[in-house]
Design an enzyme around this catalytic site. Sequence first.
Site, PDB file in Angstrom:
ATOM      1  N   SER A   1       0.866  -1.195   0.000  1.00  0.00           N
ATOM      2  CA  SER A   1       0.000   0.000   0.000  1.00  0.00           C
ATOM      3  C   SER A   1       0.891   1.229   0.000  1.00  0.00           C
ATOM      4  O   SER A   1       2.019   1.185   0.516  1.00  0.00           O
ATOM      5  CB  SER A   1      -0.870   0.010   1.257  1.00  0.00           C
ATOM      6  OG  SER A   1      -1.540   1.253   1.384  1.00  0.00           O
TER       7      SER A   1
ATOM      8  N   TYR B   1      -1.913   0.467  10.755  1.00  0.00           N
ATOM      9  CA  TYR B   1      -1.881  -0.032   9.369  1.00  0.00           C
ATOM     10  C   TYR B   1      -0.548   0.319   8.713  1.00  0.00           C
ATOM     11  O   TYR B   1       0.056  -0.512   8.022  1.00  0.00           O
ATOM     12  CB  TYR B   1      -3.063   0.562   8.601  1.00  0.00           C
ATOM     13  CG  TYR B   1      -3.237   0.053   7.185  1.00  0.00           C
ATOM     14  CD1 TYR B   1      -3.348  -1.314   6.909  1.00  0.00           C
ATOM     15  CD2 TYR B   1      -3.307   0.943   6.113  1.00  0.00           C
ATOM     16  CE1 TYR B   1      -3.523  -1.766   5.596  1.00  0.00           C
ATOM     17  CE2 TYR B   1      -3.490   0.495   4.808  1.00  0.00           C
ATOM     18  CZ  TYR B   1      -3.594  -0.864   4.555  1.00  0.00           C
ATOM     19  OH  TYR B   1      -3.771  -1.315   3.268  1.00  0.00           O
TER      20      TYR B   1
HETATM   21  P1  NDP Z   1     -11.272  -6.357   0.826  1.00  0.00           P
HETATM   22  O1  NDP Z   1     -11.698  -6.131   2.234  1.00  0.00           O
HETATM   23  O2  NDP Z   1     -12.291  -6.269  -0.247  1.00  0.00           O
HETATM   24  O3  NDP Z   1     -10.540  -7.759   0.684  1.00  0.00           O
HETATM   25  C1  NDP Z   1      -9.693  -8.257   1.697  1.00  0.00           C
HETATM   26  C2  NDP Z   1      -9.534  -9.745   1.470  1.00  0.00           C
HETATM   27  O4  NDP Z   1      -8.619 -10.260   2.453  1.00  0.00           O
HETATM   28  C3  NDP Z   1     -10.846 -10.503   1.640  1.00  0.00           C
HETATM   29  O5  NDP Z   1     -10.943 -11.468   0.624  1.00  0.00           O
HETATM   30  C4  NDP Z   1     -10.695 -11.173   2.994  1.00  0.00           C
HETATM   31  O6  NDP Z   1     -11.402 -12.413   2.970  1.00  0.00           O
HETATM   32  C5  NDP Z   1      -9.188 -11.413   3.033  1.00  0.00           C
HETATM   33  N1  NDP Z   1      -8.670 -11.643   4.364  1.00  0.00           N
HETATM   34  C6  NDP Z   1      -8.693 -10.782   5.422  1.00  0.00           C
HETATM   35  N2  NDP Z   1      -8.148 -11.368   6.484  1.00  0.00           N
HETATM   36  C7  NDP Z   1      -7.770 -12.626   6.100  1.00  0.00           C
HETATM   37  C8  NDP Z   1      -7.186 -13.728   6.757  1.00  0.00           C
HETATM   38  N3  NDP Z   1      -6.841 -13.672   8.058  1.00  0.00           N
HETATM   39  N4  NDP Z   1      -6.939 -14.848   6.054  1.00  0.00           N
HETATM   40  C9  NDP Z   1      -7.291 -14.930   4.747  1.00  0.00           C
HETATM   41  N5  NDP Z   1      -7.866 -13.933   4.066  1.00  0.00           N
HETATM   42  C10 NDP Z   1      -8.105 -12.793   4.762  1.00  0.00           C
HETATM   43  O7  NDP Z   1     -10.105  -5.297   0.574  1.00  0.00           O
HETATM   44  P2  NDP Z   1      -9.074  -5.087  -0.641  1.00  0.00           P
HETATM   45  O8  NDP Z   1      -9.374  -5.986  -1.758  1.00  0.00           O
HETATM   46  O9  NDP Z   1      -9.019  -3.648  -0.885  1.00  0.00           O
HETATM   47  O10 NDP Z   1      -7.710  -5.509   0.087  1.00  0.00           O
HETATM   48  C11 NDP Z   1      -6.781  -6.403  -0.466  1.00  0.00           C
HETATM   49  C12 NDP Z   1      -5.376  -5.948  -0.115  1.00  0.00           C
HETATM   50  O11 NDP Z   1      -5.129  -4.682  -0.715  1.00  0.00           O
HETATM   51  C13 NDP Z   1      -5.107  -5.761   1.371  1.00  0.00           C
HETATM   52  O12 NDP Z   1      -3.830  -6.293   1.675  1.00  0.00           O
HETATM   53  C14 NDP Z   1      -5.115  -4.252   1.543  1.00  0.00           C
HETATM   54  O13 NDP Z   1      -4.335  -3.838   2.637  1.00  0.00           O
HETATM   55  C15 NDP Z   1      -4.534  -3.825   0.221  1.00  0.00           C
HETATM   56  N6  NDP Z   1      -4.785  -2.457  -0.183  1.00  0.00           N
HETATM   57  C16 NDP Z   1      -6.067  -1.989  -0.325  1.00  0.00           C
HETATM   58  C17 NDP Z   1      -6.289  -0.678  -0.719  1.00  0.00           C
HETATM   59  C18 NDP Z   1      -7.646  -0.083  -0.846  1.00  0.00           C
HETATM   60  O14 NDP Z   1      -7.774   1.159  -0.869  1.00  0.00           O
HETATM   61  N7  NDP Z   1      -8.710  -0.886  -0.937  1.00  0.00           N
HETATM   62  C19 NDP Z   1      -5.168   0.208  -1.026  1.00  0.00           C
HETATM   63  C20 NDP Z   1      -3.875  -0.378  -0.827  1.00  0.00           C
HETATM   64  C21 NDP Z   1      -3.709  -1.661  -0.439  1.00  0.00           C
HETATM   65  P3  NDP Z   1     -12.095 -13.115   4.223  1.00  0.00           P
HETATM   66  O15 NDP Z   1     -12.658 -12.035   5.101  1.00  0.00           O
HETATM   67  O16 NDP Z   1     -13.151 -13.972   3.564  1.00  0.00           O
HETATM   68  O17 NDP Z   1     -11.039 -13.938   4.873  1.00  0.00           O
HETATM   69  C1  8X3 Z   2      -5.137   1.565   1.607  1.00  0.00           C
HETATM   70  C2  8X3 Z   2      -4.806   2.982   1.319  1.00  0.00           C
HETATM   71  O1  8X3 Z   2      -5.220   5.335   2.129  1.00  0.00           O
HETATM   72  O2  8X3 Z   2      -6.542   3.632   3.167  1.00  0.00           O
HETATM   73  O3  8X3 Z   2      -3.990   0.815   1.746  1.00  0.00           O
HETATM   74  O4  8X3 Z   2      -4.229   3.803   3.694  1.00  0.00           O
HETATM   75  S1  8X3 Z   2      -5.193   3.965   2.660  1.00  0.00           S
END
Ligand code: NDP
Ligand code: 8X3
Length: 252
Positions: free
Chosen positions: A138, A151
């Site tokens: 991120s 985070y």
């Molecule tokens: P979502 O919440 O849509 O997806 C998160 C996914 O992670 C879900 O499928 C969830 O599935 C899974 N997950 C969470 N905890 C666990 C666990 N303990 N074991 C296995 N799976 C897990 O968010 P995003 O798609 O946005 O997030 C995906 C990644 O992208 C993350 O690492 C996030 O930090 C990163 N990210 C997101 C950004 C954003 O703005 N959205 C920006 C930058 C980075 P389940 O709950 O079914 O286990």
């Molecule tokens: C997600 C981006 O701006 O919520 O990783 O930290 S922010």
Amino acid sequence: MSSFAPDGRSTAVVTGASSGIGAATARRLAEAGFSVVLGARRSDRLAAVAASIPGARALPLDVADPESVEAFCAAVPACSVLVNNAGGALGLEEIALADEAKWRQMWETNVMGTLRMTKALLPKLVASGDGLVVTIGSVAAFERYAGGAGYHAAKAAERALTEVLRIELLGQPVRVTEIDPGMVETEFSLVRFGGDADAAAAVYAGVVPLTADDIAQCVAFVATRPSHVDIDELVVRPRDQARVHLVHRRPD
Ligand code: NDP
Ligand code: 8X3
């Protein structure tokens, strides 16, 4: 050990594939010719995503649980691509009000989860002769905002892990990539705010954010470069976000 699935395709494992970036990535990697294995905790959601992707396998996975990771990885006979995507943020409390349980869970998922999955699948990635680890970091790994410390700490540590892995694997047939997205509209903010849909919607108000598929396309691009090309790092933001805390919002 062959890196190919029974149908002859290379295997890609995507963690956190029950929603958002992970689900979109599994879809794009399947379209790019990989046999995809999806992992996440919510088995109903995971099964629904897998059912929409030809040939996809869904297996239960909690990256915060060593036994779950062990069972998942044992059920994957070969692996060419590992996408460490499972993760996210919990809460936006300032340090004075920090909730230790949330900090621990963010650490367990983003950092230890990535460590566990990488460690468990590394022998298979090396054995594939052309492995790739993509970690979804991120911009929060290197840009700060009030309330983000837990985070930030987790994503910065995940970034350190990825950078060291790249150094340690020099000479091995495994590439290492970190993709650092800015604001992507997924369930990320809903999870961060404990299911508060209004708080989640406010994050994206007046902005054109990235979509999960925007990032999935980046993963597919990385995974389809020639073997000698390692995209070390990709920082991807919406045009409306110059820095993590500097966002252009249009009035309603
Ligand atoms: P979502 O919440 O849509 O997806 C998160 C996914 O992670 C879900 O499928 C969830 O599935 C899974 N997950 C969470 N905890 C666990 C666990 N303990 N074991 C296995 N799976 C897990 O968010 P995003 O798609 O946005 O997030 C995906 C990644 O992208 C993350 O690492 C996030 O930090 C990163 N990210 C997101 C950004 C954003 O703005 N959205 C920006 C930058 C980075 P389940 O709950 O079914 O286990
Ligand atoms: C997600 C981006 O701006 O919520 O990783 O930290 S922010």
